[in-house]
Design a protein around this motif. Structure first.
Motif, PDB file in Angstrom:
ATOM      1  N   ASP A   1      25.912 -23.214  89.583  1.00 43.38           N
ATOM      2  CA  ASP A   1      27.064 -23.542  88.747  1.00 43.38           C
ATOM      3  C   ASP A   1      26.606 -24.055  87.380  1.00 43.38           C
ATOM      4  O   ASP A   1      27.143 -23.662  86.342  1.00 43.38           O
ATOM      5  N   ARG A   2      25.599 -24.903  87.374  1.00 46.98           N
ATOM      6  CA  ARG A   2      25.063 -25.408  86.104  1.00 46.98           C
ATOM      7  C   ARG A   2      24.454 -24.282  85.268  1.00 46.98           C
ATOM      8  O   ARG A   2      24.665 -24.215  84.069  1.00 46.98           O
TER       9      ARG A   2
ATOM     10  N   MET B   1      34.938 -24.661  88.020  1.00 49.31           N
ATOM     11  CA  MET B   1      33.784 -25.479  88.353  1.00 49.31           C
ATOM     12  C   MET B   1      33.664 -25.638  89.872  1.00 49.31           C
ATOM     13  O   MET B   1      34.648 -25.596  90.589  1.00 49.31           O
TER      14      MET B   1
ATOM     15  N   LEU C   1      25.209 -21.189  85.289  1.00 49.72           N
ATOM     16  CA  LEU C   1      26.260 -20.266  84.829  1.00 49.72           C
ATOM     17  C   LEU C   1      27.361 -20.993  84.065  1.00 49.72           C
ATOM     18  O   LEU C   1      28.428 -20.426  83.836  1.00 49.72           O
ATOM     19  N   GLN C   2      27.107 -22.218  83.687  1.00 50.52           N
ATOM     20  CA  GLN C   2      28.027 -23.027  82.874  1.00 50.52           C
ATOM     21  C   GLN C   2      29.419 -23.086  83.481  1.00 50.52           C
ATOM     22  O   GLN C   2      30.429 -22.962  82.788  1.00 50.52           O
ATOM     23  N   GLY C   3      29.462 -23.278  84.801  1.00 49.50           N
ATOM     24  CA  GLY C   3      30.729 -23.467  85.496  1.00 49.50           C
ATOM     25  C   GLY C   3      31.488 -22.190  85.812  1.00 49.50           C
ATOM     26  O   GLY C   3      32.614 -22.252  86.296  1.00 49.50           O
ATOM     27  N   ASP C   4      30.904 -21.030  85.564  1.00 43.97           N
ATOM     28  CA  ASP C   4      31.605 -19.760  85.781  1.00 43.97           C
ATOM     29  C   ASP C   4      30.984 -18.997  86.948  1.00 43.97           C
ATOM     30  O   ASP C   4      30.182 -18.077  86.761  1.00 43.97           O
ATOM     31  N   LEU C   5      31.371 -19.380  88.171  1.00 44.30           N
ATOM     32  CA  LEU C   5      30.823 -18.708  89.350  1.00 44.30           C
ATOM     33  C   LEU C   5      31.310 -17.272  89.488  1.00 44.30           C
ATOM     34  O   LEU C   5      30.776 -16.517  90.302  1.00 44.30           O
ATOM     35  N   ASP C   6      32.274 -16.862  88.686  1.00 50.01           N
ATOM     36  CA  ASP C   6      32.696 -15.459  88.683  1.00 50.01           C
ATOM     37  C   ASP C   6      31.578 -14.554  88.167  1.00 50.01           C
ATOM     38  O   ASP C   6      31.630 -13.340  88.364  1.00 50.01           O
ATOM     39  N   ARG C   7      30.581 -15.137  87.515  1.00 54.62           N
ATOM     40  CA  ARG C   7      29.444 -14.356  87.014  1.00 54.62           C
ATOM     41  C   ARG C   7      28.458 -13.994  88.130  1.00 54.62           C
ATOM     42  O   ARG C   7      27.524 -13.234  87.908  1.00 54.62           O
TER      43      ARG C   7
ATOM     44  N   GLN D   1      35.895 -28.231  91.855  1.00 53.19           N
ATOM     45  CA  GLN D   1      37.284 -27.820  92.110  1.00 53.19           C
ATOM     46  C   GLN D   1      37.366 -26.889  93.319  1.00 53.19           C
ATOM     47  O   GLN D   1      38.259 -27.018  94.153  1.00 53.19           O
TER      48      GLN D   1
END
Length: 152
Positions: A77-78, A1, A80-86, A4
């Motif tokens: 972030d919202r 997230m 991508l549901q907290g997955d910035l690796d996307r 963090q």
């Protein structure tokens, strides 16, 4: 997230409250996400109001641009549901500067936003950018930033 990541870098994480406006803060079409212009707000507080070069310093404007970029990341972030690796890559930033007549350091203001993307996302944060001086911005803010991001 996102919170963090910001804490790990010693930064204050973004906190944005959705405004009651007739448009979306973030729209995804296929693998492209368009993030509406973000202003330098933290919660309900706007941190930089006024003209850059006349009441708002270059340093204050750079920090405002950084906060705008953090708010772009908040909405991303919202989405991508907290997955910035996307995030594949930040394609384009536009930085709008509420500039006093004769203020010419618009690109340096934009660097506040660009440097945050590079710090958070590394090479995926490298982007094309336009930085524009404006006669005014919504609510009299000093800076606004929008983005186009390629995701998977």
């Amino acid at each position: 997230m996102i919170s963090q990541i910001f804490h790990q870098l010693g930064l204050t994480p973004p906190l944005v409250v959705r405004a009651d406006l007739p448009f979306e803060p973030c729209v995804r079409i296929g693998d492209i996400v368009y993030i509406s212009g973000q202003i330098p707000e933290r919660g309900k507080e706007i941190t930089a109001i006024g003209k850059v070069g006349d009441g708002v310093s270059l340093d204050e404007a750079r920090k405002a641009a950084e906060l705008c970029a953090a708010n772009v990341l908040f909405w991303l972030d919202r989405e991508l549901q907290g997955d910035l690796d996307r995030i594949v890559r930040v394609a384009k930033l536009t930085v709008y500067v509420n500039a006093a007549a004769g203020f010419s350091q618009i690109s340096q203001v934009g660097n506040g936003a660009s440097e945050l993307f590079l710090r958070i996302l590394g090479s995926r944060g490298e982007h094309a950018r336009s930085a524009l001086g404006m006669a005014g911005l919504p609510l009299g803010v000093a800076v606004e930033v929008d983005a186009i991001v390629h995701v998977r």
